[in-house]
Design a protein around this motif. Structure first.
Motif, short mmCIF file in Angstrom:
data_model
loop_
_atom_site.label_atom_id
_atom_site.label_comp_id
_atom_site.label_asym_id
_atom_site.label_seq_id
_atom_site.Cartn_x
_atom_site.Cartn_y
_atom_site.Cartn_z
N MET A 159 -14.65 -6.24 17.07
CA MET A 159 -13.38 -5.50 16.24
C MET A 159 -14.35 -4.64 15.13
N LYS A 160 -14.58 -3.72 15.08
CA LYS A 160 -15.37 -3.31 13.62
C LYS A 160 -15.05 -3.56 12.60
N LEU A 161 -16.00 -3.02 11.53
CA LEU A 161 -15.82 -3.35 10.34
C LEU A 161 -14.41 -2.10 9.56
N SER A 162 -14.68 -1.63 10.18
CA SER A 162 -13.98 -0.29 9.90
C SER A 162 -12.40 -1.17 10.23
N ASP A 163 -12.04 -1.32 11.18
CA ASP A 163 -10.71 -2.13 11.51
C ASP A 163 -10.17 -3.34 10.68
N ILE A 164 -11.28 -3.65 10.54
CA ILE A 164 -11.05 -5.15 8.74
C ILE A 164 -10.22 -4.15 7.78
N ARG A 165 -11.21 -3.12 7.92
CA ARG A 165 -10.61 -2.85 6.65
C ARG A 165 -9.41 -2.20 6.63
N LEU A 166 -8.92 -1.34 7.60
CA LEU A 166 -7.47 -0.85 8.27
C LEU A 166 -6.20 -2.13 7.77
N ALA A 167 -7.59 -2.94 8.63
CA ALA A 167 -5.80 -4.18 8.57
C ALA A 167 -5.76 -5.09 6.75
N TYR A 168 -6.67 -5.18 6.48
CA TYR A 168 -6.16 -5.92 4.46
C TYR A 168 -5.47 -4.76 4.32
N GLU A 169 -5.97 -3.58 4.15
CA GLU A 169 -5.35 -2.06 3.71
C GLU A 169 -3.96 -2.12 3.99
N GLU A 170 -3.85 -2.26 5.64
CA GLU A 170 -2.05 -2.08 5.20
C GLU A 170 -1.16 -3.12 5.38
N ILE A 171 -1.61 -4.51 5.57
CA ILE A 171 -1.25 -5.66 4.83
C ILE A 171 -1.30 -5.51 3.78
N SER A 172 -2.16 -5.58 2.89
CA SER A 172 -1.85 -5.75 1.27
C SER A 172 -0.82 -4.30 0.67
N GLY A 173 -0.77 -2.94 1.37
CA GLY A 173 0.43 -2.43 1.46
C GLY A 173 2.11 -2.98 1.73
N LYS A 174 1.55 -3.99 2.64
CA LYS A 174 3.36 -4.13 3.81
C LYS A 174 3.27 -5.16 2.60
N LEU A 175 2.13 -5.56 1.52
CA LEU A 175 2.23 -6.78 0.72
C LEU A 175 3.66 -6.49 -0.39
N SER A 176 2.71 -5.00 -1.02
CA SER A 176 3.43 -5.08 -2.12
C SER A 176 4.76 -4.28 -1.84
N ASN A 177 5.00 -3.49 -0.50
CA ASN A 177 6.47 -3.26 -0.21
C ASN A 177 7.60 -4.34 0.06
N ILE A 178 6.48 -4.93 0.22
CA ILE A 178 8.02 -6.96 0.56
C ILE A 178 8.10 -6.92 -1.04
N ASN A 179 7.05 -6.92 -1.99
CA ASN A 179 7.07 -8.03 -3.33
C ASN A 179 8.24 -6.80 -4.23
N ARG A 180 7.95 -5.63 -3.76
CA ARG A 180 8.45 -4.98 -4.28
C ARG A 180 10.71 -5.17 -4.16
N GLN A 181 10.73 -4.82 -2.80
CA GLN A 181 12.10 -5.30 -2.23
C GLN A 181 12.42 -6.69 -2.68
N LEU A 182 11.89 -7.35 -2.56
CA LEU A 182 11.78 -8.71 -3.49
C LEU A 182 12.60 -9.37 -5.17
N ALA A 183 11.39 -8.22 -5.91
CA ALA A 183 11.50 -8.77 -6.88
C ALA A 183 13.10 -7.92 -7.43
N PHE A 184 13.73 -6.22 -6.94
CA PHE A 184 14.34 -5.66 -7.18
C PHE A 184 15.73 -6.52 -7.03
N ALA A 185 15.59 -7.63 -5.71
CA ALA A 185 16.54 -8.80 -5.02
C ALA A 185 16.99 -10.13 -5.91
N GLY A 186 16.01 -9.81 -6.66
CA GLY A 186 15.45 -11.19 -7.51
C GLY A 186 16.41 -10.80 -9.12
N ILE A 187 16.46 -9.24 -8.84
CA ILE A 187 16.66 -8.73 -10.36
C ILE A 187 18.70 -8.84 -9.86
#
Length: 132
Positions: free
Chosen positions: A1-29
């Motif tokens: 695995m290349k270093l650039s692949d690792i970076r793309l993976a954590y950027e994608e995962i953190s973006g998904k985490l942010s989206n899920i976090n936002r949706q769950l915050a709306f659901a909580g409200i």
């Protein structure tokens, strides 16, 4: 695995985490909105839901702050580098230190959401199973 692949993976995962976090915050409200009390045209939320509501709002604010600060920083960095050399295709090594601040905002907004759901769960537990 290349270093650039690792970076793309954590950027994608953190973006998904942010989206899920936002949706769950709306659901909580939304859950809190279900428990609102309307009395003589005045709407309030039960006292036990004020703390989780505040935490959901804090999570939203940290989300906005994270994306705003990232946008402003990287735009400023882009302008700075463009003034040095207007070649848009040149390869540069971006600084790592700003990422610590942006990651901290991500962690704190997720923690605020987790604590908010914990507090919401405690409130619902007490409502469903009151002590006698």
């Amino acid at each position: 695995m290349k270093l650039s692949d690792i970076r793309l993976a954590y950027e994608e995962i953190s973006g998904k985490l942010s989206n899920i976090n936002r949706q769950l915050a709306f659901a909580g409200i939304a859950v809190i909105w279900i428990f609102r009390i309307t009395n003589n045209g005045k709407t309030t939320i039960p006292e036990g839901l004020i703390y989780p509501t505040l935490l959901f709002v804090i999570s939203f604010l940290l989300d906005i702050l994270q994306y705003l600060s990232q946008s402003l920083f990287w735009y400023g960095y882009y302008l700075y580098k463009r003034r040095q050399d207007s070649n848009e295709d040149r390869v540069i090594n971006e600084p790592e230190w700003p990422s610590f601040f942006f990651w901290a905002l991500l962690v704190f907004k997720v923690l605020a959401l987790i604590v908010a759901y914990f507090a919401l769960g405690l409130y619902l537990w007490k409502e469903l199973y009151p002590t006698r």
